[in-house]
Design a protein around this motif. Sequence first.
Motif, PDB file in Angstrom:
ATOM      1  N   GLU A  89      -7.195   3.790  -6.202  1.00 21.53           N
ATOM      2  CA  GLU A  89      -6.438   4.259  -7.360  1.00 21.53           C
ATOM      3  C   GLU A  89      -6.400   3.194  -8.455  1.00 21.53           C
ATOM      4  O   GLU A  89      -6.524   3.506  -9.648  1.00 21.53           O
ATOM      5  CB  GLU A  89      -5.022   4.635  -6.926  1.00 21.53           C
ATOM      6  CG  GLU A  89      -4.222   5.374  -7.978  1.00 21.53           C
ATOM      7  CD  GLU A  89      -2.918   5.936  -7.446  1.00 21.53           C
ATOM      8  OE1 GLU A  89      -2.028   6.214  -8.276  1.00 21.53           O
ATOM      9  OE2 GLU A  89      -2.785   6.083  -6.213  1.00 21.53           O
ATOM     10  N   SER A 137       0.797  -1.230   0.000  1.00 22.81           N
ATOM     11  CA  SER A 137       0.000   0.000   0.000  1.00 22.81           C
ATOM     12  C   SER A 137       0.830   1.281   0.000  1.00 22.81           C
ATOM     13  O   SER A 137       0.278   2.368  -0.172  1.00 22.81           O
ATOM     14  CB  SER A 137      -0.930   0.022   1.222  1.00 22.81           C
ATOM     15  OG  SER A 137      -0.186   0.103   2.428  1.00 22.81           O
ATOM     16  N   LYS A 163      -6.556   1.540   1.465  1.00 24.81           N
ATOM     17  CA  LYS A 163      -7.816   1.902   0.810  1.00 24.81           C
ATOM     18  C   LYS A 163      -7.559   2.820  -0.379  1.00 24.81           C
ATOM     19  O   LYS A 163      -8.171   2.668  -1.442  1.00 24.81           O
ATOM     20  CB  LYS A 163      -8.737   2.579   1.819  1.00 24.81           C
ATOM     21  CG  LYS A 163     -10.106   2.927   1.273  1.00 24.81           C
ATOM     22  CD  LYS A 163     -10.993   3.541   2.341  1.00 24.81           C
ATOM     23  CE  LYS A 163     -12.372   3.897   1.781  1.00 24.81           C
ATOM     24  NZ  LYS A 163     -13.250   4.500   2.836  1.00 24.81           N
ATOM     25  N   GLU A 164      -6.643   3.765  -0.212  1.00 27.44           N
ATOM     26  CA  GLU A 164      -6.316   4.688  -1.295  1.00 27.44           C
ATOM     27  C   GLU A 164      -5.672   3.966  -2.480  1.00 27.44           C
ATOM     28  O   GLU A 164      -5.943   4.278  -3.643  1.00 27.44           O
ATOM     29  CB  GLU A 164      -5.394   5.790  -0.780  1.00 27.44           C
ATOM     30  CG  GLU A 164      -6.079   6.761   0.179  1.00 27.44           C
ATOM     31  CD  GLU A 164      -5.113   7.757   0.783  1.00 27.44           C
ATOM     32  OE1 GLU A 164      -3.871   7.565   0.615  1.00 27.44           O
ATOM     33  OE2 GLU A 164      -5.570   8.720   1.425  1.00 27.44           O
ATOM     34  N   THR A 165      -4.813   2.995  -2.176  1.00 31.82           N
ATOM     35  CA  THR A 165      -4.162   2.238  -3.249  1.00 31.82           C
ATOM     36  C   THR A 165      -5.187   1.445  -4.052  1.00 31.82           C
ATOM     37  O   THR A 165      -5.162   1.438  -5.289  1.00 31.82           O
ATOM     38  CB  THR A 165      -3.092   1.297  -2.669  1.00 31.82           C
ATOM     39  OG1 THR A 165      -2.091   2.074  -2.003  1.00 31.82           O
ATOM     40  CG2 THR A 165      -2.429   0.472  -3.758  1.00 31.82           C
ATOM     41  N   LYS A 206       3.417  -0.047  -3.169  1.00 31.41           N
ATOM     42  CA  LYS A 206       2.270   0.563  -3.840  1.00 31.41           C
ATOM     43  C   LYS A 206       2.502   0.623  -5.346  1.00 31.41           C
ATOM     44  O   LYS A 206       1.610   0.301  -6.140  1.00 31.41           O
ATOM     45  CB  LYS A 206       2.009   1.964  -3.298  1.00 31.41           C
ATOM     46  CG  LYS A 206       0.869   2.675  -4.014  1.00 31.41           C
ATOM     47  CD  LYS A 206       0.608   4.058  -3.449  1.00 31.41           C
ATOM     48  CE  LYS A 206      -0.543   4.737  -4.187  1.00 31.41           C
ATOM     49  NZ  LYS A 206      -0.850   6.078  -3.628  1.00 31.41           N
ATOM     50  N   VAL A 250      -5.733   3.374   5.767  1.00 34.58           N
ATOM     51  CA  VAL A 250      -6.059   4.482   4.872  1.00 34.58           C
ATOM     52  C   VAL A 250      -5.245   4.383   3.585  1.00 34.58           C
ATOM     53  O   VAL A 250      -5.772   4.521   2.475  1.00 34.58           O
ATOM     54  CB  VAL A 250      -5.803   5.836   5.566  1.00 34.58           C
ATOM     55  CG1 VAL A 250      -5.995   6.993   4.575  1.00 34.58           C
ATOM     56  CG2 VAL A 250      -6.735   6.009   6.765  1.00 34.58           C
TER      57      VAL A 250
END
Length: 257
Positions: free
Chosen positions: A52, A17, A47-49, A22, A44
Amino acid sequence: MTMGRLSEKTVLVTGGSRGIGKSISLRLAREGALVAVHYGHDPVAAKETVAEIEAAGGQAFAFRAELGVPGDAAALWAAFDTALAARGAGPGLDILVNNAGITLPKMISDVTEEDYDRVFAVNVKAPFFVIQQGLERLRDGGRIINISSGVTRIAFPHIAAYAMTKGALDTLTLTLAHQLGPRGITVNAVAPGIVETEINPTLQDPQTRTRLAALSAFNRIGQPADIADIVAFVASDDARWVTGQHLDATGGSFLGV
């Protein structure tokens, strides 16, 4: 849009991540793989990875398992199996990228037994047992990719214990390549040099950055994408005849005096 070299493949990236992990997750998703983004402490970022990857048309899911603690490998695989089933995907794995790791920026005189045990627990013991317990899930013709380090070739006394862990991972890579060859599984190590991630805050200093960039034959700092592209090659069928190798990904650092 995906390139397709890894379509229909399931990939697990430990520590997937942030930083190099990432970038690897994003890159393999672009190749068409379903990417399992493992994380230990930052939901967090995970989740963002995943968001994306999905925004770019890829497939991914995140799951948590702390490494470096008793029973970590069993917990990781249990969480992976559960998360994979929740997506409706078939069981099993095609590509395992052992990326998760911690550093230990201390001279040998300053390393405590607790420091030593911790860095070996995360960087050596965890991937060893993750591989051991994952072999029954790994399909024939699969890939194991261990993220090593240029410090196994270049002496950096201030990270001696860390360098030892990566040397152990290189040896494991060689041994497993021989063992798993009959199954068509390749095992390789990719060894980054100085890469611009949050693990290298000293790169924010302009003088330090200039000095470290000069270590590379290209006179620049490595980027996570530089490493991810190499991993993508090793993960693909294009690298089917490459196994047991330590791929130097340091940008030609310390090639001359």
